[in-house]
Design a protein around this motif. Structure first.
Motif, PDB file in Angstrom:
ATOM      1  N   PHE A 204       0.825  -1.201   0.000  1.00 49.13           N
ATOM      2  CA  PHE A 204       0.000   0.000   0.000  1.00 49.13           C
ATOM      3  C   PHE A 204       0.863   1.256   0.000  1.00 49.13           C
ATOM      4  CE2 PHE A 204      -2.136   3.324   2.523  1.00 49.13           C
ATOM      5  CZ  PHE A 204      -3.227   3.560   1.714  1.00 49.13           C
ATOM      6  N   PHE A 205       1.882   1.291   0.847  1.00 50.71           N
ATOM      7  CA  PHE A 205       2.714   2.483   0.937  1.00 50.71           C
ATOM      8  C   PHE A 205       3.702   2.606  -0.209  1.00 50.71           C
ATOM      9  CE2 PHE A 205       1.187   3.690   5.054  1.00 50.71           C
ATOM     10  CZ  PHE A 205       1.335   5.064   4.976  1.00 50.71           C
ATOM     11  N   ASN A 206       3.891   1.539  -0.940  1.00 55.05           N
ATOM     12  CA  ASN A 206       4.702   1.623  -2.149  1.00 55.05           C
ATOM     13  C   ASN A 206       3.866   1.999  -3.367  1.00 55.05           C
ATOM     14  OD1 ASN A 206       7.235   1.092  -1.077  1.00 55.05           O
ATOM     15  ND2 ASN A 206       6.956  -1.122  -1.189  1.00 55.05           N
ATOM     16  N   GLY A 207       2.600   2.328  -3.126  1.00 57.75           N
ATOM     17  CA  GLY A 207       1.742   2.787  -4.209  1.00 57.75           C
ATOM     18  C   GLY A 207       1.103   1.689  -5.038  1.00 57.75           C
ATOM     19  N   LYS A 208       1.200   0.439  -4.587  1.00 61.41           N
ATOM     20  CA  LYS A 208       0.659  -0.678  -5.360  1.00 61.41           C
ATOM     21  C   LYS A 208      -0.742  -1.041  -4.863  1.00 61.41           C
ATOM     22  CE  LYS A 208       5.302  -2.490  -6.210  1.00 61.41           C
ATOM     23  NZ  LYS A 208       6.244  -3.623  -6.029  1.00 61.41           N
ATOM     24  N   THR A 209      -1.584  -0.027  -4.745  1.00 58.81           N
ATOM     25  CA  THR A 209      -2.920  -0.242  -4.190  1.00 58.81           C
ATOM     26  C   THR A 209      -3.783  -1.089  -5.107  1.00 58.81           C
ATOM     27  OG1 THR A 209      -2.697   1.963  -3.228  1.00 58.81           O
ATOM     28  CG2 THR A 209      -4.862   0.942  -3.124  1.00 58.81           C
ATOM     29  N   ASN A 210      -3.693  -0.861  -6.411  1.00 61.77           N
ATOM     30  CA  ASN A 210      -4.521  -1.634  -7.343  1.00 61.77           C
ATOM     31  C   ASN A 210      -4.154  -3.116  -7.308  1.00 61.77           C
ATOM     32  OD1 ASN A 210      -5.933   0.626  -8.199  1.00 61.77           O
ATOM     33  ND2 ASN A 210      -4.475   1.085  -9.842  1.00 61.77           N
ATOM     34  N   GLU A 211      -2.843  -3.396  -7.293  1.00 60.73           N
ATOM     35  CA  GLU A 211      -2.408  -4.796  -7.201  1.00 60.73           C
ATOM     36  C   GLU A 211      -2.888  -5.433  -5.907  1.00 60.73           C
ATOM     37  OE1 GLU A 211      -0.654  -2.217  -8.069  1.00 60.73           O
ATOM     38  OE2 GLU A 211       1.032  -2.698  -9.386  1.00 60.73           O
ATOM     39  N   LEU A 212      -2.836  -4.634  -4.828  1.00 53.81           N
ATOM     40  CA  LEU A 212      -3.279  -5.141  -3.536  1.00 53.81           C
ATOM     41  C   LEU A 212      -4.774  -5.445  -3.556  1.00 53.81           C
ATOM     42  CD1 LEU A 212      -2.871  -5.750  -0.527  1.00 53.81           C
ATOM     43  CD2 LEU A 212      -3.014  -3.293  -0.076  1.00 53.81           C
ATOM     44  N   LEU A 213      -5.569  -4.539  -4.140  1.00 55.64           N
ATOM     45  CA  LEU A 213      -7.008  -4.771  -4.217  1.00 55.64           C
ATOM     46  C   LEU A 213      -7.335  -6.023  -5.033  1.00 55.64           C
ATOM     47  CD1 LEU A 213      -8.326  -1.118  -4.693  1.00 55.64           C
ATOM     48  CD2 LEU A 213      -8.811  -2.627  -2.764  1.00 55.64           C
ATOM     49  N   GLU A 214      -6.620  -6.215  -6.132  1.00 50.23           N
ATOM     50  CA  GLU A 214      -6.838  -7.421  -6.946  1.00 50.23           C
ATOM     51  C   GLU A 214      -6.515  -8.685  -6.159  1.00 50.23           C
ATOM     52  OE1 GLU A 214      -4.466  -6.931 -10.399  1.00 50.23           O
ATOM     53  OE2 GLU A 214      -5.664  -5.274 -11.216  1.00 50.23           O
ATOM     54  N   GLU A 215      -5.425  -8.622  -5.392  1.00 50.17           N
ATOM     55  CA  GLU A 215      -5.036  -9.793  -4.585  1.00 50.17           C
ATOM     56  C   GLU A 215      -6.088 -10.092  -3.517  1.00 50.17           C
ATOM     57  OE1 GLU A 215      -1.677 -10.731  -1.215  1.00 50.17           O
ATOM     58  OE2 GLU A 215      -1.054  -9.552  -2.951  1.00 50.17           O
ATOM     59  N   LEU A 216      -6.600  -9.026  -2.868  1.00 47.29           N
ATOM     60  CA  LEU A 216      -7.608  -9.229  -1.831  1.00 47.29           C
ATOM     61  C   LEU A 216      -8.915  -9.757  -2.423  1.00 47.29           C
ATOM     62  CD1 LEU A 216      -7.034  -6.034   0.382  1.00 47.29           C
ATOM     63  CD2 LEU A 216      -6.475  -8.400   0.966  1.00 47.29           C
ATOM     64  N   GLU A 217      -9.287  -9.254  -3.591  1.00 45.66           N
ATOM     65  CA  GLU A 217     -10.523  -9.743  -4.228  1.00 45.66           C
ATOM     66  C   GLU A 217     -10.404 -11.224  -4.590  1.00 45.66           C
ATOM     67  OE1 GLU A 217     -11.087  -7.139  -7.486  1.00 45.66           O
ATOM     68  OE2 GLU A 217     -11.791  -5.456  -6.250  1.00 45.66           O
ATOM     69  N   ALA A 218      -9.229 -11.634  -5.096  1.00 48.65           N
ATOM     70  CA  ALA A 218      -9.017 -13.047  -5.430  1.00 48.65           C
ATOM     71  C   ALA A 218      -9.079 -13.902  -4.172  1.00 48.65           C
ATOM     72  CB  ALA A 218      -7.662 -13.216  -6.119  1.00 48.65           C
ATOM     73  N   ARG A 219      -8.518 -13.369  -3.085  1.00 50.09           N
ATOM     74  CA  ARG A 219      -8.542 -14.115  -1.826  1.00 50.09           C
ATOM     75  C   ARG A 219      -9.968 -14.250  -1.305  1.00 50.09           C
ATOM     76  NH1 ARG A 219      -5.831 -12.004   3.719  1.00 50.09           N
ATOM     77  NH2 ARG A 219      -6.325 -13.777   5.044  1.00 50.09           N
ATOM     78  N   MET A 220     -10.754 -13.175  -1.423  1.00 55.05           N
ATOM     79  CA  MET A 220     -12.144 -13.220  -0.970  1.00 55.05           C
ATOM     80  C   MET A 220     -12.933 -14.266  -1.760  1.00 55.05           C
ATOM     81  SD  MET A 220     -14.976 -10.146  -0.912  1.00 55.05           S
ATOM     82  CE  MET A 220     -15.011 -10.053  -2.710  1.00 55.05           C
ATOM     83  N   GLN A 221     -12.716 -14.289  -3.060  1.00 59.04           N
ATOM     84  CA  GLN A 221     -13.412 -15.261  -3.894  1.00 59.04           C
ATOM     85  C   GLN A 221     -13.026 -16.704  -3.521  1.00 59.04           C
ATOM     86  OE1 GLN A 221     -15.822 -14.564  -5.885  1.00 59.04           O
ATOM     87  NE2 GLN A 221     -15.600 -12.327  -5.896  1.00 59.04           N
ATOM     88  N   ALA A 222     -11.727 -16.890  -3.256  1.00 59.38           N
ATOM     89  CA  ALA A 222     -11.258 -18.231  -2.892  1.00 59.38           C
ATOM     90  C   ALA A 222     -11.864 -18.680  -1.566  1.00 59.38           C
ATOM     91  CB  ALA A 222      -9.736 -18.242  -2.808  1.00 59.38           C
ATOM     92  N   LEU A 223     -11.943 -17.784  -0.597  1.00 60.78           N
ATOM     93  CA  LEU A 223     -12.534 -18.134   0.696  1.00 60.78           C
ATOM     94  C   LEU A 223     -14.020 -18.431   0.557  1.00 60.78           C
ATOM     95  CD1 LEU A 223     -10.730 -15.468   2.944  1.00 60.78           C
ATOM     96  CD2 LEU A 223     -10.441 -17.953   3.078  1.00 60.78           C
ATOM     97  N   SER A 224     -14.702 -17.674  -0.294  1.00 63.05           N
ATOM     98  CA  SER A 224     -16.133 -17.927  -0.521  1.00 63.05           C
ATOM     99  C   SER A 224     -16.334 -19.295  -1.155  1.00 63.05           C
ATOM    100  CB  SER A 224     -16.714 -16.829  -1.424  1.00 63.05           C
ATOM    101  OG  SER A 224     -16.616 -15.572  -0.807  1.00 63.05           O
ATOM    102  N   ALA A 225     -15.441 -19.642  -2.099  1.00 64.95           N
ATOM    103  CA  ALA A 225     -15.562 -20.945  -2.755  1.00 64.95           C
ATOM    104  C   ALA A 225     -15.356 -22.097  -1.775  1.00 64.95           C
ATOM    105  CB  ALA A 225     -14.546 -21.036  -3.898  1.00 64.95           C
ATOM    106  N   GLU A 226     -14.577 -21.819  -0.720  1.00 62.99           N
ATOM    107  CA  GLU A 226     -14.335 -22.842   0.299  1.00 62.99           C
ATOM    108  C   GLU A 226     -15.368 -22.774   1.427  1.00 62.99           C
ATOM    109  OE1 GLU A 226     -10.352 -22.300   1.672  1.00 62.99           O
ATOM    110  OE2 GLU A 226      -9.462 -22.502  -0.330  1.00 62.99           O
TER     111      GLU A 226
END
Length: 612
Positions: A204-226
């Motif tokens: 986040f502090f390195n300015g990679k907010t979009n990459e971070l959001l994509e990673e969190l969304e993928a993680r949320m989807q994976a947890l929902s699938a489980e």
């Protein structure tokens, strides 16, 4: 020899000095008859640059005044103009020459730090940087850092507690309950998950907010699938928090830069102002306005060159600096900053798109700051003029010093001296004095001691004598001031006692004029009274802050000193281990026994004494 002959001989001597200078880059210094450095400058060619001062006749009034005082020229040869810039700014900061523009910004800029512990801590930091930790910044002020910490607490829930607190927790603290910390101290979160949160915060502090959001969304989807819906909901909440953070950013851009400084210098009749705005990791983290000293005769471009050289002398440099107007010697500045940063640094004074908007915004902020400064100056000038008229003071009155005494039933007595000069309060000239060797609670003796210490040095030629001295107190304190001034032979300052009215309400102060003993009560809406109240209140604040700090330090030491078997070394170990007296008081017997040199018997003694 006549004075004209002396001057002619001096000029001839200076010209001979110039003729002997080399055609090499370096730094030159002009000195007066007392050996004080008047001006420090840099040059690609020392002989040409220094010689130009004595060959031209169309100098500005500031330069003519300076040259009339020069009796000696000193030079230092360096390898390049970039080295000359570094040496010049080092000397300007160290010597504060009268004719150099000077940006007084002594405090180091704050950083946000993620420590290198096994369970990294998120913290506010000022000081030297080391390789053990990860630093983000610098930030323009402490508020920006603390705001960023609060944002990260909400999103990533990293610990912010001191190491001594973290090591001694047996259950989660309140921050865990309000979802601002994941409580790694009691292993409420797994080591793997905590490390992931730390990595995300760094992203986040390195300015990679979009990459971070994509990673969190993928993680949320994976947890929902489980079918781990509670964990998926927690990740969803984190995504929403990050989105809110992005919405709050003042500066947004589609460009790729992460760290940018935006600097604008603006001139008005009120003087020069430099506005410095900082973008870190794509986030606007705040700005600050700086008003240089000794800026008469300087153009904004010259001031901007001086600011960039002085500001980045001992600080990290971002890869891009937007500046308006274009500073003098921009190519040399880029070369110097690039060499200092170990990578290419660009200075751009004619950007396009969003960057131009950033520069315009910085210039507008500088204009507003100058307007506010002019309004404040006009108000203070009016107040000072009204006070001069009310007290029948000389028209030249400018410098006012005010004294106050603070203690608690005679304990930890501290005296303060605050200074009003050049139309405003001068915090860098404030002084505190620890009062010793008097009867506890004797305010008269305390006032006598501080005045002797303050004005004894001034009478000996150290420091600047004030035009007016305000004494927070009645006739007794004022009499002490009169006696001290008569004893040391300092008869110039006017002395006035500021006594609180019978009900001690603001606006009812009585002014007691020394020598005559006359008492004056100005109307509550009198501008001169408002100035006195401002200065008196500042002296009171400064004194009580110092007193409280001294009293707290004394009480911490005495409470442990009273315990038999706790000497200086053990006391230091206890305070260091538990982060202060409150931590020691909160520790159990078993916790106290963990400190080197503390047996069970002594731990029980300490435990009982601190709870007695």
């Amino acid at each position: 020899m006549t004075t004209d002959q002396d001057r002619a001989a001096l000029q001839a001597s200076l010209h001979e000095t110039v003729k002997a200078l080399p055609h090499l880059p370096g730094v030159y210094r002009y000195l007066d008859a007392a050996g004080n450095v008047l001006y420090v400058g840099k040059a690609i060619d020392l002989r040409k640059r220094v010689g130009s001062y004595f060959q031209k006749t169309d100098h500005s009034p500031r330069i003519r005044l300076m040259l009339n005082q020069v009796v000696k020229i000193e030079t230092t040869v360096v390898r390049s103009e970039a080295e000359a810039l570094l040496l010049e700014n080092n000397l300007i900061k160290a010597l504060a020459p009268r004719y150099n523009i000077l940006f007084r910004d002594d405090k180091s800029y704050p950083y946000l730090v993620i420590t290198g512990h096994d369970y990294p801590r998120l913290a506010y930091y000022r000081g030297a940087l080391d390789r053990k930790n990860q630093y983000f910044g610098p930030f323009p002020n402490g508020f920006a850092v603390k705001e960023s910490i609060q944002l990260l607490q909400k999103v990533f829930r990293l610990r912010t507690c001191e190491d001594t607190v973290f090591a001694n927790r047996s259950r989660p603290c309140l921050l865990f309950q309000i979802k601002r910390c994941s409580a790694p101290c009691t292993h409420e979160i797994s080591d793997e998950d905590y490390r992931r949160d730390v990595t995300n915060a760094v992203q986040f502090f390195n300015g990679k907010t979009n990459e971070l959001l994509e990673e969190l969304e993928a993680r949320m989807q994976a947890l929902s699938a489980e079918w781990k819906f509670e964990e998926a909901a927690a990740v969803r909440d984190r995504i929403q928090a990050l989105a809110r953070v992005q919405e709050k950013q003042f500066v947004s851009s589609n460009t790729s830069e992460q760290d940018v400084d935006i600097i604008a210098c603006v001139e008005s009749p009120a003087g020069l102002c430099v506005n410095l705005a900082m973008v870190r990791g794509g986030r606007h983290v705040g700005d600050k306005n700086l008003f240089p000293s000794h800026c008469d005769g300087y153009e904004p471009a010259q001031a901007l060159e001086a600011f960039i050289g002085q500001h980045y002398l001992e600080r990290s440099v971002p890869p891009l600096i937007l500046c308006s107007p274009e500073p003098d010697n921009v190519a040399m500045l880029m070369e110097t900053l690039s060499a200092q940063a170990g990578r290419k640094v660009l200075l751009n004074s004619n950007p396009n798109g969003p960057r131009r908007v950033w520069l315009e915004m910085a210039a507008k902020n500088a204009e507003l700051a100058l307007a506010q400064r002019a309004l404040h100056s006009a108000t203070q000038e009016g107040r000072l003029a009204a006070l001069i008229e009310a007290l029948n003071l000389p028209d030249t009155t400018q410098r006012i010093e005010c004294f106050d005494i603070s203690h608690t039933m005679g304990e930890a007595t501290v005296a303060s001296c605050v200074v009003f000069d050049r139309g405003d309060m001068q915090p860098k000239e404030y002084r505190r004095y620890n009062i010793e060797g008097i009867t506890a609670g004797d305010d008269y003796a305390a006032m006598k001691q501080v005045l002797e210490r303050r004005y004894g040095k001034i009478a000996a030629g150290e420091g600047v004598a004030p035009d007016l001295v305000l004494i927070d107190g009645g006739k007794g304190q004022l009499a002490q001031a009169e006696a001290v001034m008569a004893e040391i032979g300092l008869g110039d300052p006017a002395l006035v006692g500021v006594a609180k009215g019978e009900t001690r309400k603001a606006g009812l102060e009585q002014l007691i004029v020394a020598i005559t003993g006359n008492t004056l009560q100005l109307p509550r809406d009198h501008p001169g009274l408002h100035l006195i109240q401002q200065i008196r209140d500042e002296a009171h604040r400064f004194a009580i802050t110092g007193h409280r700090a001294r009293r707290a330090k004394a009480r911490v030491a005495s409470s442990l000193e009273d315990i038999e078997g706790v000497g200086p070394k053990r006391r230091q170990k206890l305070l260091t281990r538990f982060g202060g007296l409150q931590g020691v008081k909160a520790a159990s017997v078993d916790d106290l026994m963990q400190v080197d040199g503390i047996s069970r018997t002594l731990a029980e003694t300490i435990y009982a004494a601190l709870r007695g």
